[in-house]
Design a protein around this motif. Structure first.
Motif, mmCIF file in Angstrom:
data_model
loop_
_atom_site.group_PDB
_atom_site.id
_atom_site.type_symbol
_atom_site.label_atom_id
_atom_site.label_comp_id
_atom_site.label_asym_id
_atom_site.label_seq_id
_atom_site.Cartn_x
_atom_site.Cartn_y
_atom_site.Cartn_z
ATOM 1 N N PHE A 176 36.405 20.187 -34.458
ATOM 2 C CA PHE A 176 36.147 19.529 -35.735
ATOM 3 C C PHE A 176 34.780 19.923 -36.298
ATOM 4 O O PHE A 176 34.631 20.095 -37.511
ATOM 5 N N ASN A 214 44.235 24.738 -39.897
ATOM 6 C CA ASN A 214 44.927 24.600 -38.621
ATOM 7 C C ASN A 214 44.094 25.250 -37.524
ATOM 8 O O ASN A 214 43.537 26.331 -37.725
ATOM 9 N N TYR A 242 43.691 14.399 -39.726
ATOM 10 C CA TYR A 242 44.256 15.452 -38.892
ATOM 11 C C TYR A 242 45.341 14.878 -37.981
ATOM 12 O O TYR A 242 45.280 13.714 -37.574
ATOM 13 N N ASP A 290 35.197 23.264 -37.838
ATOM 14 C CA ASP A 290 35.936 23.143 -39.093
ATOM 15 C C ASP A 290 35.013 22.741 -40.230
ATOM 16 O O ASP A 290 35.025 23.336 -41.315
ATOM 17 N N ASN A 304 38.812 13.408 -44.524
ATOM 18 C CA ASN A 304 39.737 14.291 -43.815
ATOM 19 C C ASN A 304 40.622 13.509 -42.857
ATOM 20 O O ASN A 304 40.200 12.520 -42.257
ATOM 21 N N ALA A 322 42.422 22.515 -46.225
ATOM 22 C CA ALA A 322 43.117 22.038 -45.037
ATOM 23 C C ALA A 322 43.315 23.194 -44.069
ATOM 24 O O ALA A 322 43.757 24.274 -44.453
ATOM 25 N N ILE A 373 45.797 21.468 -33.840
ATOM 26 C CA ILE A 373 45.213 20.531 -34.810
ATOM 27 C C ILE A 373 45.617 20.959 -36.215
ATOM 28 O O ILE A 373 45.374 22.099 -36.618
ATOM 29 N N HIS A 374 46.227 20.051 -36.954
ATOM 30 C CA HIS A 374 46.684 20.323 -38.310
ATOM 31 C C HIS A 374 46.000 19.355 -39.274
ATOM 32 O O HIS A 374 46.183 18.140 -39.166
ATOM 33 N N GLN A 375 45.212 19.870 -40.187
ATOM 34 C CA GLN A 375 44.594 19.018 -41.197
ATOM 35 C C GLN A 375 45.602 18.714 -42.290
ATOM 36 O O GLN A 375 46.306 19.607 -42.772
ATOM 37 N N LYS A 376 45.697 17.456 -42.679
ATOM 38 C CA LYS A 376 46.648 17.053 -43.711
ATOM 39 C C LYS A 376 46.128 17.467 -45.090
ATOM 40 O O LYS A 376 44.950 17.289 -45.403
#
Length: 230
Positions: A219, A197, A50, A222, A48, A195, A31-34
Motif C-alpha cells: 500500500f 492491482n 481495496y 501504491d 481508497n 485504481a 490486491i485490487h483497488q476498487k
C-alpha cells in the motif's frame, strides 16, 4: 490440555496476532483497488478501497482508507493516512498508519515510514524507506524496529504496458525471497483512473507478522508511485 485442542479446533499459531491466522497458510496475495466513479468523472480524490484475495480469487480482507477531504485532495499521494484492514466478518485485523513525510531522493532525512499495528494499537512491524539516489528501497522491520528484509524496486517505476516488480530481498540483498508486483491493468483503466492491482509473493514459512508488514509495504508503494489522478 488446551481448550481448543480438546474441542478439536485448529490451534492458533504461537505469536500470531488475532485475525491473521489465515496468512500462515498462504504464500501470495492479490490486491485490487476498487474503481471510484467520482474520481473517474470529476478527478476528485476519494478514500481508497481495496479487496485482498488469495490465489483462487477468494476475498481474504477488505481495506478502507480513513482520511479527510482536504488531506486527500491537497496533499495527494504524499498524504498521511490510516488504512483499516478488515476480515470477512468486518473485524479489523491490521491497522496501517502513515504520517506526512518527504519522499525526495534529494532529502535523505524524514523519509517515508509506515507502521503496522494489530488492534488495539499493538505494533507488529514497520516499513521504512531507505535513502537511495536512483532506486526505491525499503527496510522491513519487526515490532522492535530490527531489520528483517529489504524491498528494492526498479529505477523506472512507470506503469506502461508491463508489470513493475519490487523484489523482496534478504538483508544483505543477495537473495530474492519474494516479490511485490504492480500489475498492468489495460490502457482504459490505467488512463482514466488511479485504481491499481498488485500481487505479493513471499515464503510460506515467513513470520506471519512480516507477511502483514509486506502487505503494508504494498500500500505504501501504491501511494508513493501510482496514486495520481489521470
Amino acid at each position: 490440555m488446551d481448550q481448543a485442542a480438546s474441542q478439536g479446533l485448529p490451534m492458533k499459531p504461537v505469536g500470531c496476532p488475532s485475525g491473521l491466522e489465515y496468512l500462515t497458510q498462504i504464500d501470495q496475495l492479490l490486491i485490487h483497488q476498487k474503481v471510484e466513479m467520482l474520481e473517474v468523472l470529476l478527478g476528485w480524490e476519494s478514500n481508497n478501497k481495496y479487496l485482498v484475495r488469495n490465489a483462487l480469487g477468494q476475498q481474504v480482507f477488505y481495506v478502507a482508507e480513513e482520511n479527510d477531504c482536504c488531506n486527500r485532495n491537497f496533499c495527494g499521494r504524499l498524504r498521511s493516512f490510516v488504512l483499516h484492514v478488515l476480515d470477512n466478518t468486518g473485524q479489523e485485523v491490521i491497522t496501517l498508519t502513515r504520517s506526512l513525510r518527504c519522499d525526495s531522493c534529494f532529502c535523505p532525512c524524514c523519509l517515508q515510514e509506515l507502521e503496522v499495528q494489530s488492534p488495539p494499537g499493538t505494533p507488529i512491524g514497520y516499513v521504512v524507506q531507505t535513502w537511495h539516489p536512483c532506486l526505491p528501497k525499503y527496510t522491513i522491520q519487526n515490532e522492535k524496529k530490527q531489520d528483517v528484509l529489504k524491498v528494492v524496486g526498479p529505477c523506472c517505476t512507470w506503469k506502461c504496458c508491463f508489470d513493475v516488480n519490487f523484489e523482496i530481498l534478504s538483508l544483505d540483498e543477495a537473495e530474492s525471497v519474494g516479490r511485490i508486483s504492480k500489475q498492468w491493468t489495460g490502457i482504459v483503466k490505467e488512463a482514466f483512473s488511479d485504481a491499481d492491482n498488485f500481487g505479493i509473493q513471499f515464503p510460506l514459512d515467513l513470520d506471519v507478522k512480516m507477511k502483514a508488514v509486506l502487505l503494508g509495504a504494498c500500500f505504501l508503494i501504491d501511494f508513493m508511485f501510482y496514486e495520481q489522478n489521470n
